[in-house]
Design a protein around this motif. Structure first.
Motif, PDB file in Angstrom:
ATOM      1  N   GLU A 123      31.830  34.644  31.170  1.00 23.04           N
ATOM      2  CA  GLU A 123      31.062  35.200  32.277  1.00 23.04           C
ATOM      3  C   GLU A 123      31.771  35.079  33.619  1.00 23.04           C
ATOM      4  OE1 GLU A 123      28.355  36.861  31.702  1.00 23.04           O
ATOM      5  OE2 GLU A 123      28.539  36.426  29.557  1.00 23.04           O
ATOM      6  N   GLY A 124      32.980  34.489  33.613  1.00 23.85           N
ATOM      7  CA  GLY A 124      33.727  34.346  34.851  1.00 23.85           C
ATOM      8  C   GLY A 124      33.425  33.077  35.616  1.00 23.85           C
ATOM      9  N   THR A 125      32.695  32.137  35.012  1.00 18.39           N
ATOM     10  CA  THR A 125      32.407  30.852  35.650  1.00 18.39           C
ATOM     11  C   THR A 125      33.580  29.905  35.426  1.00 18.39           C
ATOM     12  OG1 THR A 125      30.040  31.150  35.279  1.00 18.39           O
ATOM     13  CG2 THR A 125      30.795  28.934  35.793  1.00 18.39           C
ATOM     14  N   VAL A 145      34.707  24.102  40.098  1.00 14.45           N
ATOM     15  CA  VAL A 145      34.160  24.136  38.742  1.00 14.45           C
ATOM     16  C   VAL A 145      32.687  24.530  38.794  1.00 14.45           C
ATOM     17  CG1 VAL A 145      33.725  22.758  36.671  1.00 14.45           C
ATOM     18  CG2 VAL A 145      35.810  22.386  37.989  1.00 14.45           C
ATOM     19  N   ARG A 146      32.298  25.347  37.823  1.00 15.78           N
ATOM     20  CA  ARG A 146      30.941  25.869  37.665  1.00 15.78           C
ATOM     21  C   ARG A 146      30.564  26.900  38.726  1.00 15.78           C
ATOM     22  NH1 ARG A 146      30.366  20.498  36.437  1.00 15.78           N
ATOM     23  NH2 ARG A 146      29.581  20.025  38.513  1.00 15.78           N
ATOM     24  N   HIS A 147      31.561  27.442  39.431  1.00 17.31           N
ATOM     25  CA  HIS A 147      31.333  28.536  40.367  1.00 17.31           C
ATOM     26  C   HIS A 147      32.022  29.792  39.831  1.00 17.31           C
ATOM     27  CE1 HIS A 147      30.171  25.226  42.973  1.00 17.31           C
ATOM     28  NE2 HIS A 147      29.631  26.102  43.808  1.00 17.31           N
ATOM     29  N   GLY A 148      31.529  30.947  40.229  1.00 20.96           N
ATOM     30  CA  GLY A 148      32.112  32.200  39.787  1.00 20.96           C
ATOM     31  C   GLY A 148      33.488  32.421  40.385  1.00 20.96           C
ATOM     32  N   ILE A 149      34.413  32.978  39.590  1.00 20.33           N
ATOM     33  CA  ILE A 149      35.773  33.199  40.061  1.00 20.33           C
ATOM     34  C   ILE A 149      35.807  34.205  41.206  1.00 20.33           C
ATOM     35  CG2 ILE A 149      36.168  34.966  38.291  1.00 20.33           C
ATOM     36  CD1 ILE A 149      38.783  32.484  39.649  1.00 20.33           C
ATOM     37  N   LEU A 153      37.386  33.300  44.955  1.00 20.39           N
ATOM     38  CA  LEU A 153      38.490  34.080  45.525  1.00 20.39           C
ATOM     39  C   LEU A 153      38.019  35.039  46.611  1.00 20.39           C
ATOM     40  CD1 LEU A 153      40.550  34.920  42.304  1.00 20.39           C
ATOM     41  CD2 LEU A 153      40.900  33.067  43.955  1.00 20.39           C
ATOM     42  N   GLY A 154      36.737  34.991  46.931  1.00 21.98           N
ATOM     43  CA  GLY A 154      36.219  35.838  47.997  1.00 21.98           C
ATOM     44  C   GLY A 154      36.243  37.315  47.669  1.00 21.98           C
ATOM     45  N   GLN A 155      35.984  37.668  46.427  1.00 18.97           N
ATOM     46  CA  GLN A 155      36.019  39.063  45.989  1.00 18.97           C
ATOM     47  C   GLN A 155      34.618  39.544  45.633  1.00 18.97           C
ATOM     48  OE1 GLN A 155      39.073  40.767  46.094  1.00 18.97           O
ATOM     49  NE2 GLN A 155      39.613  38.828  47.099  1.00 18.97           N
ATOM     50  N   VAL A 163      39.077  43.268  36.222  1.00 20.91           N
ATOM     51  CA  VAL A 163      39.967  42.394  35.446  1.00 20.91           C
ATOM     52  C   VAL A 163      39.691  42.541  33.955  1.00 20.91           C
ATOM     53  CG1 VAL A 163      40.538  39.988  34.950  1.00 20.91           C
ATOM     54  CG2 VAL A 163      40.286  40.733  37.312  1.00 20.91           C
ATOM     55  N   ARG A 164      38.428  42.524  33.562  1.00 19.58           N
ATOM     56  CA  ARG A 164      38.085  42.671  32.142  1.00 19.58           C
ATOM     57  C   ARG A 164      38.589  44.002  31.596  1.00 19.58           C
ATOM     58  NH1 ARG A 164      32.620  40.781  33.510  1.00 19.58           N
ATOM     59  NH2 ARG A 164      32.405  38.573  32.977  1.00 19.58           N
ATOM     60  N   SER A 165      38.396  45.056  32.366  1.00 17.65           N
ATOM     61  CA  SER A 165      38.835  46.379  31.915  1.00 17.65           C
ATOM     62  C   SER A 165      40.345  46.427  31.723  1.00 17.65           C
ATOM     63  CB  SER A 165      38.383  47.434  32.924  1.00 17.65           C
ATOM     64  OG  SER A 165      38.844  48.715  32.549  1.00 17.65           O
ATOM     65  N   ALA A 166      41.088  45.794  32.631  1.00 17.05           N
ATOM     66  CA  ALA A 166      42.545  45.787  32.515  1.00 17.05           C
ATOM     67  C   ALA A 166      43.008  44.974  31.307  1.00 17.05           C
ATOM     68  CB  ALA A 166      43.166  45.242  33.793  1.00 17.05           C
TER      69      ALA A 166
END
Length: 225
Positions: A123-125, A145-149, A153-155, A163-166
């Protein structure tokens, strides 16, 4: 007489094979002494009114031999199992020590990297962050840790979908993002993303390896001018 077996088993566990045999020998001597006292009339016979003469002598010899064999057989089996358990315990402890050393070695390698390393679940955590990653983003590991990527990264949330699609098309995905750390410093990060897999190949999450490319970008802009 079967209660002697408990002492023999305990002796074999505590003192291993030699101690088990000594306890077995001592138990048999005590049992033989009891039989001798019964035969001499010092102790009453058991069962009461048992036969006398040649038949009694044969029964006594049979009982002595049977108990001698059973006592030493129990001592041997109990000590054999005890030695195997202790050997297995030592091997398990050695493997545990080797695993701890390997874990420490891997941790030292990861913490010595000059690149930031973040791992996430599906899930990107974020599930893991090394020391360099915390230094680059300007936040302690406990806040990563335990925060969304995407948040770290401020995105925008679409970043993770991209990223998943690539990664569905290729093994690695290279991306560069503008980032502002916790101290308000604007940075330019270059990251490589790949799929984190279990030993059987099943996807477990993603691996983000990134570096601070701010100085390189500044040099490129100066050269362009």
């Amino acid at each position: 007489s079967f209660l002697y077996l408990l002492s023999i088993i305990i002796g074999s566990i505590l003192l291993v094979r030699r101690g088990g045999f000594l306890v077995a020998a001592g138990s048999w001597l005590m049992y033989a002494g009891m039989i001798l006292l019964v035969q001499r009339g010092v102790l009453p016979p058991y069962p009461a009114g048992s036969e006398e003469g040649e038949a009694a002598t044969v029964r006594i010899l049979y009982s002595l031999v049977a108990h001698l064999v059973s006592f030493f057989a129990v001592a041997y089996l109990a000590s054999y199992l005890t030695e195997n358990l202790r050997r297995t315990g030592r091997e398990l402890q050695m493997r545990r020590d080797d695993l701890a050393q390997l874990r420490d070695y891997n941790d030292n390698i990861i913490d010595s990297m000059n690149s930031g390393l973040l791992t996430t679940d599906g899930e990107g955590t974020i599930t893991f962050a090394n020391r360099c990653a915390a230094e680059i983003v300007g936040r302690p590991v406990s806040e990563l840790v335990r925060h969304g990527i995407a948040d770290v990264l401020g995105q925008r949330p679409q970043f993770l979908d991209r990223v998943r699609s690539a990664l569905e098309r290729e093994r690695r995905y290279r991306t560069e993002v503008d980032y502002e750390d916790g101290r308000g410093r604007k940075m330019f990060l270059g990251s490589t993303v790949s799929i984190l897999r279990e030993r059987d190949g099943a996807p477990l999450g993603m691996i983000f390896i990134f570096q601070d490319l701010t100085e390189i970008r500044v040099l490129e802009e100066e050269v362009a001018l």
